[in-house]
Design an enzyme around this catalytic site. Structure first.
Site, short mmCIF file in Angstrom:
data_model
loop_
_atom_site.label_atom_id
_atom_site.label_comp_id
_atom_site.label_asym_id
_atom_site.label_seq_id
_atom_site.Cartn_x
_atom_site.Cartn_y
_atom_site.Cartn_z
N ASN A 9 0.87 -1.18 0.00
CA ASN A 9 0.00 0.00 0.00
C ASN A 9 0.90 1.23 0.00
OD1 ASN A 9 -1.86 1.98 0.39
ND2 ASN A 9 -2.34 1.44 2.52
N LYS A 11 0.07 4.25 -0.36
CA LYS A 11 -0.60 5.45 0.18
C LYS A 11 -0.36 6.63 -0.77
CE LYS A 11 0.10 3.50 4.71
NZ LYS A 11 -0.04 3.65 6.14
N HIS A 95 -9.66 1.12 4.62
CA HIS A 95 -8.40 1.32 5.34
C HIS A 95 -8.64 2.27 6.51
CE1 HIS A 95 -4.29 2.51 6.22
NE2 HIS A 95 -3.92 1.39 5.58
N GLU A 97 -7.01 4.67 7.64
CA GLU A 97 -6.78 6.10 7.36
C GLU A 97 -7.98 6.72 6.67
OE1 GLU A 97 -3.03 5.61 5.37
OE2 GLU A 97 -2.08 5.07 7.27
N GLU A 164 -5.67 -5.00 10.47
CA GLU A 164 -4.65 -3.97 10.69
C GLU A 164 -4.96 -3.24 11.99
OE1 GLU A 164 -2.63 -2.82 6.78
OE2 GLU A 164 -4.33 -1.50 7.03
N GLY A 170 2.13 2.27 10.73
CA GLY A 170 3.07 3.38 10.59
C GLY A 170 3.73 3.81 11.90
N SER A 209 3.22 -2.18 10.36
CA SER A 209 4.67 -2.21 10.54
C SER A 209 5.29 -3.55 10.17
CB SER A 209 5.04 -1.78 11.97
OG SER A 209 4.58 -0.45 12.20
N GLY A 230 2.74 -1.04 4.31
CA GLY A 230 2.82 0.37 3.96
C GLY A 230 4.27 0.80 3.79
N GLY A 231 4.84 1.40 4.83
CA GLY A 231 6.18 2.00 4.78
C GLY A 231 7.24 1.12 4.14
C1 PEP Z 1 -0.92 0.10 5.87
O1 PEP Z 1 -0.95 1.23 5.45
O2 PEP Z 1 -1.81 -0.66 5.51
C2 PEP Z 1 0.17 -0.29 6.77
C3 PEP Z 1 0.10 -1.44 7.36
O3 PEP Z 1 1.21 0.62 6.96
P1 PEP Z 1 2.63 0.32 7.68
O4 PEP Z 1 3.14 -0.99 7.10
O5 PEP Z 1 3.47 1.48 7.33
O6 PEP Z 1 2.36 0.19 9.14
#
Ligand code: PEP
Length: 251
Positions: A9, A11, A95, A97, A164, A170, A209, A230-231
């Site tokens: 993802n 983002k 999601h 966010e 999640e 994040g 994460s 994500g990251g």
């Molecule tokens: C996400 O955005 O779905 C996510 C899990 O982000 P991160 O891996 O950065 O925690």
């Protein structure tokens, strides 16, 4: 057997030029990986260029959001048909966010899932509790409410769930493998009570994460069928190491 699915993802990151560069570097790193379904979810503006560069590869495309109407006066929105048009296989829906910053609710998530499934898109449906909810002992209540609300009257063809925990997104804090397994098992049991034995075939991803260093232990849990990243998905090398978690597992 559930084929593991690892999704990136991105983002609100990556221009079209960065998308092209990423894919050019990433594809050789995951060449020949056919026992894991690999998915990239760039921002809307990069979908067409990503589709072009992913063509014929072992990597599928996802969008990060969708609207439920087919067309019309909905300024700024994108329909499921438009996502099919740019060769998306999946769409991420609900999601945290989007729930947190854009007012998404179980009801809007439910409409989006209905429209996406009816259009033949696979859905990566995100659910998860906040830290406050976890500390108040409400994790399972929240997961149950989000699941039943999001899936009410919905078919589950092509459905993937992403658990999640909001406190792990994040933040660098990952759920322990045991916490992840406990939540995933709960989700699978709820799916069983809603849909019967087909729940055994639904993939439940963990997100929060995920990194090359923790993916293998998470994937070793019985009900963890993949990751939403994500990251750590923003660099081809790091994401490819997550995709190739079996090598770190020695499997
Ligand atoms: C996400 O955005 O779905 C996510 C899990 O982000 P991160 O891996 O950065 O925690």
């Amino acid at each position: 057997m559930r084929i593991p699915l690892i999704a990136a993802n991105w983002k609100m990151h990556m221009t079209t030029a960065e998308t092209r560069e990423y894919i050019t570097e990433f594809l050789p790193l995951v060449e020949g990986v056919n026992d894991v379904e690999i998915v990239l979810a760039p921002p809307f503006t990069s979908l067409a260029v990503a589709a072009k560069f992913l063509k014929g590869s072992n990597v599928k495309l996802a969008a990060q959001n969708v609207f439920w109407e087919e067309k019309g006066a909905y300024t700024g929105e994108i329909s499921p048909q438009m996502l099919k048009d740019v060769e998306c296989s999946y769409v991420i829906i609900g999601h945290s966010e989007r729930r947190q910053y854009f007012g998404e609710t179980d009801e809007t998530v439910n409409k989006k899932i209905g429209a996406a499934v009816a259009t033949g898109l696979g859905v990566i449906f995100c659910i998860g509790e906040t830290l406050e909810e976890r500390e108040a002992g409400k994790t399972f209540d929240v997961l149950k409410k989000q699941l039943t609300g999001g899936l009410r009257d919905r078919k589950i063809d092509g459905l993937v769930i992403a658990y999640e925990p909001v406190w792990a997104i994040g933040t660098g804090k990952t759920a322990t493998p045991e916490q992840a397994q406990e939540a995933h098992e709960f989700i699978r049991n709820e799916l069983r009570s809603l849909y019967g034995d087909v729940s055994e075939s639904i993939r439940i991803l963990y997100g929060g994460s995920v990194k090359p260093e923790n993916i293998a232990t998470l994937m070793a849990q019985r009900d963890v069928d993949g990751g939403l990243v994500g990251g750590a998905s923003l660099k081809p090398d790091s994401f490819s190491r997550i995709v190739k978690f079996k090598e770190t597992q020695g499997g």
